[in-house]
Enzyme design. Structure first.
Site, PDB file in Angstrom:
ATOM      1  N   LYS A  22      -3.909   5.226  -9.522  1.00  0.00           N
ATOM      2  CA  LYS A  22      -2.571   5.447  -8.953  1.00  0.00           C
ATOM      3  C   LYS A  22      -1.534   5.575 -10.067  1.00  0.00           C
ATOM      4  CE  LYS A  22      -0.019   1.784  -7.464  1.00  0.00           C
ATOM      5  NZ  LYS A  22       1.322   1.823  -8.090  1.00  0.00           N
ATOM      6  N   ARG A  94       9.370   2.629  -6.987  1.00  0.00           N
ATOM      7  CA  ARG A  94      10.145   2.636  -8.235  1.00  0.00           C
ATOM      8  C   ARG A  94       9.754   3.767  -9.159  1.00  0.00           C
ATOM      9  NH1 ARG A  94      12.608  -1.451 -10.341  1.00  0.00           N
ATOM     10  NH2 ARG A  94      11.871  -0.728 -12.341  1.00  0.00           N
ATOM     11  N   ARG A 398      -0.444   0.858  -0.403  1.00  0.00           N
ATOM     12  CA  ARG A 398       0.241   1.586  -1.478  1.00  0.00           C
ATOM     13  C   ARG A 398      -0.716   1.872  -2.628  1.00  0.00           C
ATOM     14  NH1 ARG A 398       4.977  -1.229  -4.022  1.00  0.00           N
ATOM     15  NH2 ARG A 398       4.576   0.557  -5.339  1.00  0.00           N
TER      16      ARG A 398
END
Ligand code: UD1
Length: 421
Positions: A22, A94, A398
């Site tokens: 990721k 973010r 996520r």
């Protein structure tokens, strides 16, 4: 919101394949904004954060085409219609703040919402901003947004106060389109940054020293397209390694790169876990008894903060006292209290947690507070007697691709309960 329900006690075994990283895929996706040419990114994990990155790119006007299975994403950022990333997108993730450097370098201006803090700490972006200023950017903060302008960024000699992963990525991307050479000292050395360097090189920038603390980038007036492959996710790999150790099992983590996990592997071995590195991946087998090991998180190649929570779960099952020191984030022990509710003996004080083991964990309803904390609770649930219910699973989604499916294939008793509301 979905809940993950685990009945603990199963000994895990078999093989699990690591997904693409990721944290490597996100900067690669944002780096496509540097060029009008077509970029292909392979081995992308299918995750919520990736969907957010795609939404950000589409919002800016890029054409984004994922393959049918989602693992390959083609981006054409030819007609970028906006240079603004709004609060709604940046607050969800973010890392979206990373569009600042590419947009500014290519279009001469960008307006990006400041990301704000999150559960694990304040997480400022001062290094990103002051160092872009060093490259000639004019920066203004207004109404929660960073407004940046520059006719053309100039190469500069930059020293970072700390080896920030994100700031290093931001500057590497900006430097690729800057005039002249940029030298980043005290750069982050994470493997994800080496992956980004390969992408920038494939676009035609010249990057030297990626993976060391001095990175040099020769900028180009324009960049070409790229075809790049995301490295395996070392944090996901480390998580499955703990899953083997904490359940007394044996797992082959296929595709895991041992050279990305040295500090972590050393600590597992110190705790009595057998780790064998081979061609196809890393095999982990629980030893007869787990012993305590002290850990201090550090920038790469030190022990990764993103594996601290998982290691803490493991230490609740080790005999002896383990001291865990977190030096990267100021508030990253939120999982400790939840582990205590499951029967662990942990005293967290400031940036130090002392774990006394081994404790018999018992299943409990627990709450995830961030991505790595949530997987730590899943791991604890695997080792606990009875049923653990992990709420707020969106954190898990996520960053972990098909986590319950992968764990089930290894023999875990785990399922997802869909929210009814
Ligand atoms: C990245 C990873 C995250 C990981 C972290 C540290 C992604 C998407 N996220 O986050 O999973 O936990 O690296 O390995 O790749 N800091 C400043 N000023 C700045 C920038 C950072 O003070 O301008 C501080 C932060 O508050 C933090 C420390 O530096 O305390 C490290 O942050 P950084 O390395 O930048 O982490 P991220 O890139 O946000």
């Amino acid at each position: 919101m979905d809940t993950i329900v685990i009945r603990g006690g199963a000994v895990l075994g078999g093989e699990v394949t690591v997904s693409g990283s990721k944290n490597a895929a996100l900067p690669l996706l944002f780096s496509t904004l540097l060029t009008s040419r077509r970029c292909v990114i392979r081995n992308v994990p299918v995750l919520r954060d990736i969907r957010t990155a795609v939404a950000v790119l589409r919002h800016l006007g890029a054409l984004v085409s994922p393959s049918r299975d989602g693992h390959e994403i083609t981006v054409e950022a030819r007609d970028i219609s906006r240079s603004e990333a709004p609060y709604e997108l940046v607050k969800t993730m973010r890392a979206s703040f990373l569009v600042l450097g590419p947009l500014l370098a290519r279009f001469g201006r960008a307006r990006v919402s400041t990301p704000g803090g999150c559960a694990i700490g304040a997480r400022p972006v001062d290094l990103h901003l002051t160092r872009l200023q060093k490259m000639g950017a004019r920066i203004r903060l207004a109404e929660g947004y960073v407004e940046a302008e520059a006719e053309r960024l100039r190469g500069a000699k930059i020293v970072l106060d700390m080896p920030s992963v994100g700031a290093t990525q931001q500057l590497m991307m900006a430097a690729s389109l800057a005039e002249g050479t940029t030298v980043i000292e005290n750069a982050a050395r994470e493997p994800e940054n080496v992956c980004l360097a390969a992408a920038l090189e494939s676009m035609g920038a010249r990057v030297r020293g990626a993976g060391t603390s001095e990175v040099t980038v020769d900028g180009r007036p324009e960049l070409d397209g790229a075809d790049v492959t995301v490295i395996p996710d070392r944090i996901e790999a480390g998580t499955y390694m703990v899953a083997a150790a904490i359940t007394g099992g044996s797992i082959l983590v296929a595709g895991a790169r041992a050279d990305h996990l040295d500090a972590f592997t050393a600590k597992l071995r110190e705790a009595g876990v057998a780790v064998r590195e081979g061609e196809g991946g890393i095999r982990v087998a629980a030893g007869r008894a787990l012993g305590a090991a002290d850990v201090k998180t550090m920038p790469h190649p030190g022990f990764p903060t993103d594996l601290q929570a998982q290691f803490m779960a493991l230490m609740t099952q080790a005999t002896g006292t383990s001291t865990i020191t977190e030096t990267i984030f100021e508030n990253r022990f939120l999982h400790a209290q939840e582990l205590v509710r499951m029967g662990a003996e942990i005293r967290a004080d400031g940036n130090r947690a002392i774990v006394r083991g081994a404790s018999a964990l018992s299943g409990a309803p627990v709450m995830a507070t961030d991505l790595r904390a949530s997987v730590c609770l899943v791991l604890a649930g695997l080792a606990a007697r009875g049923t653990t219910r992990v709420a707020r699973v969106y954190h898990l989604d996520r960053g972990y691709e098909r986590v319950e499916e992968k764990l089930r294939a290894l023999g875990a008793d785990i399922r997802r309960e869909a929210a009814t509301a």
